[in-house]
Design a protein around this motif. Structure first.
Motif, PDB file in Angstrom:
ATOM      1  N   LEU A 174       0.860  -1.176   0.000  1.00 19.18           N
ATOM      2  CA  LEU A 174       0.000   0.000   0.000  1.00 19.18           C
ATOM      3  C   LEU A 174       0.901   1.233   0.000  1.00 19.18           C
ATOM      4  CD1 LEU A 174      -3.075  -0.672   2.281  1.00 19.18           C
ATOM      5  CD2 LEU A 174      -2.492  -1.591   0.045  1.00 19.18           C
TER       6      LEU A 174
ATOM      7  N   ARG B 158       5.289   8.273   1.789  1.00 19.12           N
ATOM      8  CA  ARG B 158       4.400   7.648   0.824  1.00 19.12           C
ATOM      9  C   ARG B 158       5.147   7.298  -0.469  1.00 19.12           C
ATOM     10  NH1 ARG B 158       0.967   8.772  -3.463  1.00 19.12           N
ATOM     11  NH2 ARG B 158      -0.870   7.428  -3.479  1.00 19.12           N
TER      12      ARG B 158
ATOM     13  N   ARG C 219       1.934   4.865  -6.103  1.00 16.94           N
ATOM     14  CA  ARG C 219       1.117   3.666  -6.330  1.00 16.94           C
ATOM     15  C   ARG C 219       1.528   3.062  -7.671  1.00 16.94           C
ATOM     16  NH1 ARG C 219      -4.119   1.993  -4.445  1.00 16.94           N
ATOM     17  NH2 ARG C 219      -3.988   3.742  -2.987  1.00 16.94           N
TER      18      ARG C 219
ATOM     19  N   ALA D 161       0.048   0.952  -9.577  1.00 18.82           N
ATOM     20  CA  ALA D 161      -1.035   0.917 -10.569  1.00 18.82           C
ATOM     21  C   ALA D 161      -1.170   2.263 -11.270  1.00 18.82           C
ATOM     22  CB  ALA D 161      -2.357   0.540  -9.910  1.00 18.82           C
TER      23      ALA D 161
ATOM     24  N   ASP E 221       0.070  -8.521   0.053  1.00 23.18           N
ATOM     25  CA  ASP E 221      -0.057  -7.065   0.071  1.00 23.18           C
ATOM     26  C   ASP E 221       0.333  -6.533   1.442  1.00 23.18           C
ATOM     27  OD1 ASP E 221      -2.169  -7.952  -2.200  1.00 23.18           O
ATOM     28  OD2 ASP E 221      -1.417  -5.932  -2.568  1.00 23.18           O
TER      29      ASP E 221
ATOM     30  N   ILE F   1      -9.036   0.359   4.002  1.00 29.56           N
ATOM     31  CA  ILE F   1      -8.012   1.104   4.729  1.00 29.56           C
ATOM     32  C   ILE F   1      -7.876   2.481   4.081  1.00 29.56           C
ATOM     33  CG2 ILE F   1      -5.571   1.210   5.390  1.00 29.56           C
ATOM     34  CD1 ILE F   1      -5.466  -1.824   5.266  1.00 29.56           C
TER      35      ILE F   1
ATOM     36  N   GLU G 283      -6.350   8.395  -4.263  1.00 29.04           N
ATOM     37  CA  GLU G 283      -6.195   7.194  -5.084  1.00 29.04           C
ATOM     38  C   GLU G 283      -6.936   6.041  -4.431  1.00 29.04           C
ATOM     39  OE1 GLU G 283      -1.999   8.332  -7.315  1.00 29.04           O
ATOM     40  OE2 GLU G 283      -2.064   6.572  -6.035  1.00 29.04           O
ATOM     41  N   TYR G 284      -7.423   5.141  -5.257  1.00 28.44           N
ATOM     42  CA  TYR G 284      -8.275   4.037  -4.807  1.00 28.44           C
ATOM     43  C   TYR G 284      -7.762   2.751  -5.419  1.00 28.44           C
ATOM     44  CZ  TYR G 284     -12.661   1.207  -4.892  1.00 28.44           C
ATOM     45  OH  TYR G 284     -13.613   0.219  -4.766  1.00 28.44           O
ATOM     46  N   GLY G 285      -7.842   1.691  -4.686  1.00 27.55           N
ATOM     47  CA  GLY G 285      -7.474   0.388  -5.238  1.00 27.55           C
ATOM     48  C   GLY G 285      -8.198  -0.707  -4.495  1.00 27.55           C
TER      49      GLY G 285
ATOM     50  N   LEU H 178      -7.534  -4.782  -3.312  1.00 25.07           N
ATOM     51  CA  LEU H 178      -6.660  -5.951  -3.338  1.00 25.07           C
ATOM     52  C   LEU H 178      -7.280  -6.967  -4.310  1.00 25.07           C
ATOM     53  CD1 LEU H 178      -5.305  -6.658   0.251  1.00 25.07           C
ATOM     54  CD2 LEU H 178      -4.775  -4.844  -1.353  1.00 25.07           C
TER      55      LEU H 178
ATOM     56  N   GLN I 292      -4.771   1.555 -14.434  1.00 23.08           N
ATOM     57  CA  GLN I 292      -5.954   1.546 -13.582  1.00 23.08           C
ATOM     58  C   GLN I 292      -7.191   1.477 -14.470  1.00 23.08           C
ATOM     59  OE1 GLN I 292      -4.779   5.250 -11.465  1.00 23.08           O
ATOM     60  NE2 GLN I 292      -5.011   4.027  -9.620  1.00 23.08           N
TER      61      GLN I 292
ATOM     62  N   ARG J  40     -13.355   2.154 -13.772  1.00 23.35           N
ATOM     63  CA  ARG J  40     -14.097   2.266 -12.497  1.00 23.35           C
ATOM     64  C   ARG J  40     -13.202   2.838 -11.407  1.00 23.35           C
ATOM     65  NH1 ARG J  40     -14.100  -0.788  -8.142  1.00 23.35           N
ATOM     66  NH2 ARG J  40     -15.907  -0.734  -6.750  1.00 23.35           N
TER      67      ARG J  40
ATOM     68  N   VAL K 125     -10.592   4.803 -11.748  1.00 25.97           N
ATOM     69  CA  VAL K 125     -10.344   6.217 -12.025  1.00 25.97           C
ATOM     70  C   VAL K 125     -11.545   7.057 -11.618  1.00 25.97           C
ATOM     71  CG1 VAL K 125     -10.015   7.878 -13.894  1.00 25.97           C
ATOM     72  CG2 VAL K 125      -8.676   5.759 -13.854  1.00 25.97           C
ATOM     73  N   GLU K 126     -12.721   6.577 -11.967  1.00 27.73           N
ATOM     74  CA  GLU K 126     -13.952   7.301 -11.645  1.00 27.73           C
ATOM     75  C   GLU K 126     -14.105   7.456 -10.131  1.00 27.73           C
ATOM     76  OE1 GLU K 126     -17.590   6.483 -14.255  1.00 27.73           O
ATOM     77  OE2 GLU K 126     -18.140   5.569 -12.348  1.00 27.73           O
TER      78      GLU K 126
ATOM     79  N   ARG L 138     -11.466   9.867  -8.492  1.00 29.49           N
ATOM     80  CA  ARG L 138     -11.792  11.264  -8.771  1.00 29.49           C
ATOM     81  C   ARG L 138     -12.935  11.750  -7.873  1.00 29.49           C
ATOM     82  NH1 ARG L 138     -10.231  13.771 -13.544  1.00 29.49           N
ATOM     83  NH2 ARG L 138     -12.333  14.517 -13.972  1.00 29.49           N
TER      84      ARG L 138
ATOM     85  N   ASP M  83      -5.303   7.676   0.341  1.00 29.02           N
ATOM     86  CA  ASP M  83      -5.291   6.355  -0.295  1.00 29.02           C
ATOM     87  C   ASP M  83      -6.383   5.502   0.319  1.00 29.02           C
ATOM     88  OD1 ASP M  83      -2.869   6.038  -2.130  1.00 29.02           O
ATOM     89  OD2 ASP M  83      -2.009   7.009  -0.375  1.00 29.02           O
ATOM     90  N   CYS M  84      -7.244   4.981  -0.516  1.00 30.14           N
ATOM     91  CA  CYS M  84      -8.310   4.105  -0.051  1.00 30.14           C
ATOM     92  C   CYS M  84      -8.092   2.734  -0.685  1.00 30.14           C
ATOM     93  CB  CYS M  84      -9.684   4.655  -0.447  1.00 30.14           C
ATOM     94  SG  CYS M  84     -10.024   6.264   0.310  1.00 30.14           S
ATOM     95  N   ASP M  85      -7.746   1.762   0.114  1.00 31.36           N
ATOM     96  CA  ASP M  85      -7.487   0.418  -0.402  1.00 31.36           C
ATOM     97  C   ASP M  85      -8.463  -0.569   0.219  1.00 31.36           C
ATOM     98  OD1 ASP M  85      -4.617   1.868  -0.666  1.00 31.36           O
ATOM     99  OD2 ASP M  85      -4.849   0.293  -2.167  1.00 31.36           O
TER     100      ASP M  85
ATOM    101  N   VAL N 235     -11.868   9.177 -19.136  1.00 27.44           N
ATOM    102  CA  VAL N 235     -12.429   7.891 -18.742  1.00 27.44           C
ATOM    103  C   VAL N 235     -13.791   8.088 -18.086  1.00 27.44           C
ATOM    104  CG1 VAL N 235     -12.114   5.979 -17.124  1.00 27.44           C
ATOM    105  CG2 VAL N 235     -10.195   6.755 -18.526  1.00 27.44           C
ATOM    106  N   GLU N 236     -13.868   9.083 -17.210  1.00 31.93           N
ATOM    107  CA  GLU N 236     -15.112   9.356 -16.504  1.00 31.93           C
ATOM    108  C   GLU N 236     -16.225   9.721 -17.494  1.00 31.93           C
ATOM    109  OE1 GLU N 236     -14.826  11.519 -12.513  1.00 31.93           O
ATOM    110  OE2 GLU N 236     -15.743  13.014 -13.809  1.00 31.93           O
TER     111      GLU N 236
ATOM    112  N   ARG O 120     -17.391   6.714 -19.738  1.00 34.25           N
ATOM    113  CA  ARG O 120     -18.235   5.774 -18.988  1.00 34.25           C
ATOM    114  C   ARG O 120     -19.646   6.326 -18.811  1.00 34.25           C
ATOM    115  NH1 ARG O 120     -16.015   1.736 -15.789  1.00 34.25           N
ATOM    116  NH2 ARG O 120     -17.232   2.334 -13.981  1.00 34.25           N
TER     117      ARG O 120
END
Lengths: 238, 238, 238, 238, 238, 238
Positions: free
Chosen positions: D67, D74, D77, D79, D118, E39, E63-65, E67, E84, E87, E89-90, E93, E116-118, F89-90, F93
């Motif tokens: 992460l 930090r 990322r 990705a 991870d 997280i 940023e979002y991901g 696992l 990425q 979905r 990316v959307e 944002r 960061d949201c994982d 991308v947004e 979609r």
């Protein structure tokens, strides 16, 4: 021999050059070679790429693209695939090189003009149409730079234009459309200046090599076509 | 006029073609145009790309690369950058097109020959050396295919070779090395078959367009150089 | 036990180190371990990567590649695929780390040496050949830096060399070729300095874990091989 | 010598293995080596990669990630950057190879188990924690495959575990945390099976090569640590 | 109508907000909406992106991901695929925009907070959980900035929270889990501030457009859910 | 309040829908919302993406792009950068989802319609213009499919149209141009069907959350604008 298009062997398609086609760019031209339609814009930026900094010279560069459905069957969008194809790269390098030969890069100062050629409808000869239209957009952008006092004099040394020639059923023909191009034995694109000097020659035997005599015949046709294209460019810029 | 290399205006560099340079490929040639050295391999695979399947014809394709320190200052490695540059793409398309014109693709059957040209030392003219060497590697690979009964007869229609010509201090010169090329006004690469027919012409005005007379003089020099290159190819293949 | 290569269990292949193999790089070596052939160049640049700036120390980094047809069947070109494979990344990191251990980075000053190892023919042991050859290229480049007054003294602390060992039919063998490597139960690559100190050990059980006794036997063979390789490096540099 | 962590030179951190940590995966383990925390999942799929099809054998592969804020500052990322870094590639290849050595791939049939490791919090030793935790997740997934009748018997040949050892102020120490690792002269990661056989050894001199005696001392510590880790794995699986 | 989850139509799942979940980030929260676990970390950096430099304002980005095995069947790892997905990316944002609306960017000064949201376990509503948890992590990070004297006063203008609403068998329901979401006709995500003002509304007819009355009913439910979420956020921050 | 455009708060820009704008696509429309101009094409292919195969249903997907100089300053070409930006991308979609809600996917059979929206001149509201124009292109393509007997009946359930609304100096205004959009506090895009049902709502507080009353006022304006847009779509299709 009868061309699929019904044109004479030495006849260009209907050529149209529409200036100020879009409003944001310093130069913006819609060029039509028959049903081939390309939007050419010229964008001015101060500064030059790293390899030229401090040299006192400017730069002209070009990018080329096709709308996915500018063609008979939809092509993948290069932005979505994540890379430009080999043909795209080859064409945009040709456009950039050709236009650099038309400009006095010293007179341009440390400025960059970026040419964008985007094909909205393809019917053969997109690269020759792009070069011919882009030169008019470039002329407009350089004119704007003079009015904006970014350059003291016009950096344009000459107009350039481009046309394709080919061998169709053994006969040289001028300005091939898609149907003719698909069936031609040879495909040659020529870029020339107004004084008849050569800027680029790219000739490719599609399957069988061609003779010097065939080359000479095609070259003669191209010269004649480019004289006419230069006339139309001057008319558009008048 | 004195060429930097001290050669006569119509003199090739020392040309060497070393067959069987590496052991795995069906054709493998080290080609040297003076200090320019390129490894050319030809690899045979059964099958063809999707767009040709079921057509009964074969395919020749080419890839080109330079070792990062084949040049005076180290270039970035394209594999590490994650993309091939525009110049690379342009050259490998030229090599592939040129070699396809040398082969009877029907006679090749649904097989693919992949040409790899990797420059290990660059001193100008890497693309012309690559085409000239790759044609010998291709001839070897096609010979191997015959011995392996993959094709009934030799699909090679003709040898092809390639050389550069340019205008150096206003004079046409043959086979430019790096120093000459960097200072030339014009750069033309010509690919021809053994019977003198034209496979590819790519001529570029570096800054100033060139005249038809200059074109003719350069073209004449190129023809003469290619006759000599074809002789050396035949000698190597004997 | 009879090795496929016919060599004794503790016998290296024919090793050749050819300096000044190409002309542009500060160090350029063709290394041959039998039929494995790798071009190793060392390129000097002033400056260091961002994370080291202002620390007063230099940097050694390495990149590795294989020509597409260096192998029995053609591999995809990494530049065309747009990324380096996992094996490539792993090997080039190993080469870079190993060579950094051979150099006094303070003595190198804020300069970077980039090692390029390009395999032109593969027959097993490309990474060990690459490290062994690259160390000679590095020595040449550091010598050039001294002659150019870029460093006051030689930053090279020791030569390093590398060799593989493995278990073939239960027996430890030295310097495996491709055929042996494909059939080995264990694959270990060892990098050592001239005084017998360990720089890197990478041992991998291909399928079945191996015992400490097997490890010890392999390690002993590797030491002996590296003494011989160091001797050949010194001989080449003499 | 006093370790920054205050531990004895041969003392592991607090190790915790939490099974069934997430609900979707066939095996899911949170492994903690002190403050290093890694989520390891094992996912079962029918089928194998192309290069194994029809061989009747299965495959184990692994991917690794951190992460972005698992670390003190930090990291980008991967990705978002569009590629996995060299360290990531190296680690995930190590995890995959190690676990394949623990499994009878014939007994697995044409199934693939994908391991994902991870790191949610990093404090040194993420790769050794990942291997140790992933083996437990793998054991759970293989158990699930037996209950689902996807395999007739347990394909797991042995548990494997991994630990790091290093030289800290000249002394061998076991299971380095981040602070210790940053200041160690040598970094070695060892993977072993329950019977003490070696699966992987990766030892790296950070700056100065290390001696055989130092290697032996570190290796001895690692063996002892792995015996304890195997005991904790068995306890968790009980 | 009976919800698959057995909850009342206006009932949230069990919500848990665990602060200080990992140790490195300035703000770190594990948020659970039932079995959905994310997280959320907030990382503080001095400086702002190029487009904001010198404006005296700060920036919040996200940023979002997920696992790979946070979901029922394993998804490809975006870092390994090299990009990425749409979905992802959307969603990232949306998270970034929402949190920017909660902060006085002038008061933040030229600093950047990266969220960061994982997702470690997915069961529907990952984006709404992420926003709700990220706001708490952001509050912690901004508090830390105050204690570190990086900002003179708290830049947080309001807490924001987010919840999904949908039409399930024609009935509006609050906070859909995966099973409910997969069968809903409409999916709406709403982000609101503590005073009931709207930050974001994103409503999507999955197949059939929905009426204004249905919209109003869903909106009413969302408001009520967000009041409860804000209460839980305040409780966690107390 | 005076809008920069001089329009009434509830007044659309001049809207133009030009069908059959290019010749190759099954549907091709140039849509103009004032100076915003977008080429929308609809391309028909047999077959559906993998995740839908064998389900008996069709698919609508969309891609969006902007010519580099469609904007006031030139943007980088996404194909040259190697990836589509987050905004692109947004938007694509959104376009795809909206149009799927307009079509009976069962009635479409296992066919795919790909929508391409390429902005040739941008002046605010490109996504709403794109959706409105694309729906007309889609109607044309579906009509062509009926004439070609690819579908037995028209799969189009309803026309959809889209418009933006915002708060400008505290007042709700309809169909913002670039200048208005840049200075608006809130930006909402609404997609509706002909019967007034909602297909998509996306509302974003640029800096300050907005109230329910403001939302209601904007929503009312949008409804009124969409009625007018639907009328113009019907007129164009007549």
């Amino acid at each position: 021999m009868q061309r699929p298009s019904g044109r004479n062997f030495d006849q260009l398609r209907d050529i149209r050059l529409t200036r100020h086609y879009t409003k944001h760019a310093e130069g913006s031209v819609l060029v039509e070679f028959g049903e081939t339609r390309v939007i050419c814009t010229a964008s001015v930026d101060s500064g030059v790429p790293r390899f030229l900094r401090g040299e006192g010279r400017g730069w002209i560069t070009a990018e080329y693209g096709m709308l996915p459905r500018s063609t008979g069957s939809r092509m993948n969008r290069e932005a979505a695939r994540g890379k430009q194809g080999g043909r795209t790269v080859e064409i945009q390098r040709l456009i950039g090189r050709s236009l650099r030969a038309a400009v006095d890069l010293e007179a341009l100062g440390e400025n960059t003009v970026t040419i964008d050629c985007d094909v909205i409808q393809a019917d053969g000869g997109t690269r020759t149409a792009a070069i011919t239209g882009a030169c008019v957009a470039l002329a407009d952008a350089l004119g704007q730079m003079q009015r904006d006092k970014l350059v003291p004099a016009d950096p344009l040394k000459t107009l350039i234009a481009s046309v394709s020639v080919g061998l169709y059923e053994g006969q040289p023909v001028l300005d091939l459309d898609y149907l003719e191009d698909s069936n031609a034995q040879t495909d040659m694109n020529i870029v020339m200046a107004e004084n008849g000097a050569i800027v680029e020659i790219q000739g490719t035997a599609e399957a069988d090599p061609f003779s010097e005599a065939e080359f000479a015949a095609m070259f003669g046709l191209a010269k004649q076509g480019i004289v006419e294209l230069n006339r139309l460019q001057r008319e558009a810029l008048a």
